[in-house]
Design a protein around this motif. Sequence first.
Motif, mmCIF file in Angstrom:
data_model
loop_
_atom_site.group_PDB
_atom_site.id
_atom_site.type_symbol
_atom_site.label_atom_id
_atom_site.label_comp_id
_atom_site.label_asym_id
_atom_site.label_seq_id
_atom_site.Cartn_x
_atom_site.Cartn_y
_atom_site.Cartn_z
ATOM 1 N N CYS A 1 -7.555 -35.202 43.004
ATOM 2 C CA CYS A 1 -8.541 -35.195 41.644
ATOM 3 C C CYS A 1 -9.411 -36.129 42.744
ATOM 4 O O CYS A 1 -9.335 -37.650 42.294
ATOM 5 N N CYS B 1 -7.043 -31.677 37.416
ATOM 6 C CA CYS B 1 -8.138 -32.899 37.136
ATOM 7 C C CYS B 1 -8.528 -32.627 35.605
ATOM 8 O O CYS B 1 -9.114 -31.373 35.195
ATOM 9 N N ASP C 1 -14.130 -33.952 37.684
ATOM 10 C CA ASP C 1 -13.785 -34.540 38.621
ATOM 11 C C ASP C 1 -13.084 -33.744 39.941
ATOM 12 O O ASP C 1 -13.406 -32.229 38.543
ATOM 13 N N GLU C 2 -13.679 -33.900 40.978
ATOM 14 C CA GLU C 2 -13.460 -32.195 42.323
ATOM 15 C C GLU C 2 -12.128 -32.358 42.438
ATOM 16 O O GLU C 2 -11.785 -33.418 42.530
ATOM 17 N N ARG D 1 -13.089 -38.713 42.387
ATOM 18 C CA ARG D 1 -14.161 -39.003 40.960
ATOM 19 C C ARG D 1 -14.956 -39.561 41.948
ATOM 20 O O ARG D 1 -15.394 -40.627 42.866
ATOM 21 N N ARG D 2 -16.452 -38.671 41.889
ATOM 22 C CA ARG D 2 -18.067 -39.735 42.451
ATOM 23 C C ARG D 2 -18.632 -40.129 41.519
ATOM 24 O O ARG D 2 -18.226 -40.856 40.699
#
Length: 185
Positions: free
Chosen positions: A181, A164, A168-169, A183-184
Amino acid sequence: MQYTWHLRVHLDGRRTTVWRQWIVPVVLTALSVVGLTALLGHFRQESRPDAVGDCRSVRSHLKALSYEKIDCSAYNASYRIAVIVPSPGDRKPGTCPFGPYRAVAGPEQTECLVLNAKTGDCLELQGPRRRELSERAVLVRAECNGAPTVAKVSAVLTGSAGGCEPRDEAIYYAQPETTICLRRP
């Protein structure tokens, strides 16, 4: 007295057609057979045991969540069965592999669910407590039409434990080896 195959003349002068005597029972029997066949086929299809790859939608109740079987092509198919492990009994869940699986315990087996997401999907929290991810709030697929979402899937990587982007988390599942992955916004 005249008698033909389609008309019967009775001694009292009444005339009745023969088709009434045989067509109605035949049609009723045929409809009954078709109806019973369809009904039995429906029950046979519904009683198919759960298998790896089946999908679930999430329903939020007052204090709990429930996972209902659904076709994987449906938009609200948020989770997929990745692994099935034996349950120790008393509706206690079995042990899922390493990762944030959702364990759904049954009398004999536990379904280990993974997020059923693809690149570009938007996710939101669903459940009685929607502020944080917990046993009572889970990520579900949502519309990306401007509604508030928690995250967007930027990549789904199979066969790897990383990859990722730094912003990304990552959600990592050990079996099958998959990284999602997020993405906020």
